[in-house]
Motif scaffolding. Structure first.
Motif, short mmCIF file in Angstrom:
data_model
loop_
_atom_site.label_atom_id
_atom_site.label_comp_id
_atom_site.label_asym_id
_atom_site.label_seq_id
_atom_site.Cartn_x
_atom_site.Cartn_y
_atom_site.Cartn_z
N LEU A 1 26.16 24.60 40.59
CA LEU A 1 25.20 25.26 41.47
C LEU A 1 23.79 24.90 41.06
O LEU A 1 22.95 24.53 41.88
N ALA B 1 42.06 49.30 33.87
CA ALA B 1 41.69 49.84 35.18
C ALA B 1 42.68 50.89 35.63
O ALA B 1 42.33 51.82 36.35
N PHE C 1 31.05 25.89 43.62
CA PHE C 1 30.15 26.93 43.14
C PHE C 1 30.86 28.21 42.74
O PHE C 1 30.22 29.23 42.53
N SER D 1 36.66 42.49 37.21
CA SER D 1 37.38 42.49 35.94
C SER D 1 38.51 43.51 35.95
O SER D 1 39.53 43.30 35.31
N ALA D 2 38.36 44.60 36.73
CA ALA D 2 39.46 45.56 36.82
C ALA D 2 40.67 44.94 37.50
O ALA D 2 41.81 45.23 37.17
N ALA D 3 40.41 44.06 38.46
CA ALA D 3 41.51 43.49 39.23
C ALA D 3 42.10 42.24 38.59
O ALA D 3 43.24 41.90 38.86
N THR D 4 41.34 41.54 37.77
CA THR D 4 41.83 40.27 37.26
C THR D 4 41.97 40.23 35.75
O THR D 4 42.66 39.37 35.21
N GLY D 5 41.28 41.12 35.06
CA GLY D 5 41.31 41.05 33.61
C GLY D 5 40.38 39.99 33.07
O GLY D 5 40.41 39.68 31.88
N GLN D 6 39.55 39.39 33.96
CA GLN D 6 38.62 38.36 33.51
C GLN D 6 37.20 38.87 33.69
O GLN D 6 36.94 39.69 34.55
N ASN D 7 36.30 38.33 32.85
CA ASN D 7 34.92 38.74 33.03
C ASN D 7 34.33 38.00 34.23
O ASN D 7 34.81 36.96 34.64
N SER D 8 33.30 38.58 34.79
CA SER D 8 32.63 37.97 35.93
C SER D 8 32.01 36.66 35.45
O SER D 8 31.31 36.63 34.45
N ALA D 9 32.27 35.59 36.21
CA ALA D 9 31.87 34.27 35.72
C ALA D 9 30.37 34.10 35.72
O ALA D 9 29.66 34.68 36.54
N ILE E 1 47.19 38.93 37.80
CA ILE E 1 47.52 40.35 37.95
C ILE E 1 46.65 40.89 39.06
O ILE E 1 45.73 40.21 39.51
N ASN E 2 46.91 42.11 39.52
CA ASN E 2 45.95 42.68 40.46
C ASN E 2 45.33 43.96 39.92
O ASN E 2 44.49 44.57 40.56
N LYS E 3 45.76 44.36 38.71
CA LYS E 3 45.13 45.52 38.09
C LYS E 3 45.38 45.46 36.59
O LYS E 3 46.50 45.23 36.15
N THR E 4 44.33 45.64 35.82
CA THR E 4 44.50 45.64 34.37
C THR E 4 44.97 47.01 33.90
O THR E 4 44.83 48.01 34.61
N PRO F 1 28.22 28.93 37.91
CA PRO F 1 28.79 27.63 37.56
C PRO F 1 27.69 26.57 37.51
O PRO F 1 26.75 26.62 38.29
N MET G 1 24.81 32.28 50.05
CA MET G 1 26.26 32.51 50.04
C MET G 1 26.76 32.94 48.67
O MET G 1 27.62 33.80 48.54
N PHE G 2 26.23 32.29 47.62
CA PHE G 2 26.78 32.52 46.29
C PHE G 2 25.92 33.48 45.49
O PHE G 2 26.16 33.68 44.30
#
Lengths: 206, 238
Positions: free
Chosen positions: B141, A58, A36, B127-135, A52-55, B138, B113-114
């Protein structure tokens, strides 16, 4: 529902939750059991495909500051030394396969290449540095997580033969989110101290 | 070693692991009391994020609103289960309403939980920490929840193949009746008598061919299920 049934239900639920979540920590093929949550996503195609841990967004990186106007300032010697990216690329390049171990819980090993920190110390005019203060372009964080816009490296970290200011990773220029134009990579240094978007390094002489 | 264990048991009254568990539990409780600070229960910046508020709200909202609601739902389910039992003439190996309760619990637990991921809580940080959009949610589920709903609907529509030969089995050790009353397992003679009674009871109003009324079998149409159902029909009372 019998008492045994309740126990089985609670135990089964706990087991189910474990199966649905533990793969995030264990990794590998078990990640597929985390039904999930997002899994198997890539960061982007090609050599920059690692976490990464910060873009840059950011970190508040100003695109003008890392363009052609970017200069690396080395201090600690008789006077400041300014180097642009071409000058850095013209210096002797070192390549090493080193990990980033992030405090977020992930790690990744990549092949980095750039200029040895020892060579930069020499270029700054500091023969035997005691320490080096690395400054980043990233904005100063005023939150509880802490300010990682600068980091101090000790003498053994500066002089390690694999410690470098990386310009490239896996054969290509660093991407913006991986710290373009240059970032620090030092063996066995926590990821947050491998400063990205480096603007200056101040070497303290012995 | 076992002599030592036996002596410990005589002295303490239980297994050493019991003592270990108790010591661990009391240590944890003691540590909490030692470090407890009433201020920790109150968040002056956002009152609704205080532990005290959530505790009181949980007591009021859960005990006075949620608990009556799901008790009522379970009561209604009990009525449905009783009808089901009457239609089937005999006890089920698994109480009928558990076919609804357990999938509800499982899907409710996973939904809870999810939930933060579904409503994209903290997507800015993500997204600030990973550079990816929030998924997005899925697909599995949604599939899982549909599956649990399907399971309940099947049960409500009629007896399942697995439950159909249940009437003779209720006296078996481990069966519901044996377990709930805590009686000794019935003798073979009594078992047979009970089985004959049940079968007479079941067979009398219906022609031989329809004795199991396997709704799931007719629903599914798969060869494997059909074979199992046919075998069950032959074996019963035969």
């Amino acid at each position: 529902m019998s008492r045994r049934g309740v126990l089985a239900l609670v135990g089964g639920s706990a087991l189910g939750v474990a199966v649905l979540t533990a793969g995030q920590t264990i990794g590998g093929i078990t990640r597929q059991t985390v039904l999930f949550l997002p899994r198997g996503r890539t960061h982007n195609d090609g050599p920059d495909d690692f976490p990464i841990n910060k873009t840059a967004a950011a970190a508040g990186i100003d695109l003008a500051a890392i363009g052609s106007a970017w200069r690396l300032t080395l201090t600690g010697g008789s006077g400041p030394v300014l180097l642009d990216r071409a000058a850095l690329a013209a210096m002797p390049q070192h390549t090493a396969r080193l990990p980033i171990g992030c405090v977020q819980g992930w790690s990744t090993t990549q092949t980095w290449s750039g200029v040895r920190l020892a060579d930069l110390a020499a270029a700054a005019g500091v023969r035997a540095p005691l320490s080096a203060r690395v400054q980043s372009l990233q904005k100063i964080a005023d939150n509880r997580i802490g300010d990682y816009s600068h980091a101090v490296l000790q003498a053994n970290q500066v002089l390690d033969r694999d410690a470098m200011l990386a310009l490239r990773v896996n054969g290509v220029d660093l991407s913006l989110d991986h710290g373009y134009p240059a970032r620090i990579i030092v063996p066995a240094l926590p990821g947050v101290h491998n400063t990205k978007w480096v603007s200056s390094i101040d070497f303290q002489a012995r | 070693m076992s002599e030592l264990l036996a002596r410990f048991r005589r002295f303490y009254g239980s297994h050493p692991l019991h003592l270990l568990t108790m010591v661990a539990g009391f240590s944890l409780a003691g540590y909490i009391l030692f470090t407890f600070n009433p201020k920790a229960l109150w968040n002056p910046h956002a009152w609704w994020q205080s532990i005290a508020v959530w505790l009181v709200a949980a007591v009021i909202f859960h005990d006075f609103a949620l608990f009556p609601l799901y008790a009522l739902a379970d009561r209604l389910l009990g009525i449905a289960a009783m009808r089901q039992r009457r239609r089937r003439r005999g006890q089920l190996r698994v109480p009928g309403r558990n076919h609804v309760r357990i999938p509800t619990l499982a899907s409710g637990l996973t939904l809870l939980m999810f939930w933060p991921g579904i409503v994209k809580q903290g997507s800015a940080t993500y997204s600030a920490a990973t550079g990816q959009n929030s998924a997005a949610v899925p697909r599995p589920l949604a599939v899982a929840h549909r599956g649990s709903v399907q399971r309940q609907r099947l049960w409500l529509r009629g007896p399942t193949c697995a439950g159909s030969p249940s009437c003779p089995r209720r006296h078996e050790p481990g069966g519901p009746r044996y377990r709930s009353t805590g009686r000794h397992p019935p003798t073979t003679a009594r078992l047979h008598a009970a089985e004959r009674r049940n079968c007479r009871h079941r067979l009398s109003p219906r022609p031989l061919g329809q004795k199991t009324a396997p709704t799931l079998c007719s629903l599914q149409g798969s060869t494997a299920v059909n074979t199992v159902c046919a075998m069950e029909a032959l074996r019963e009372c035969g």
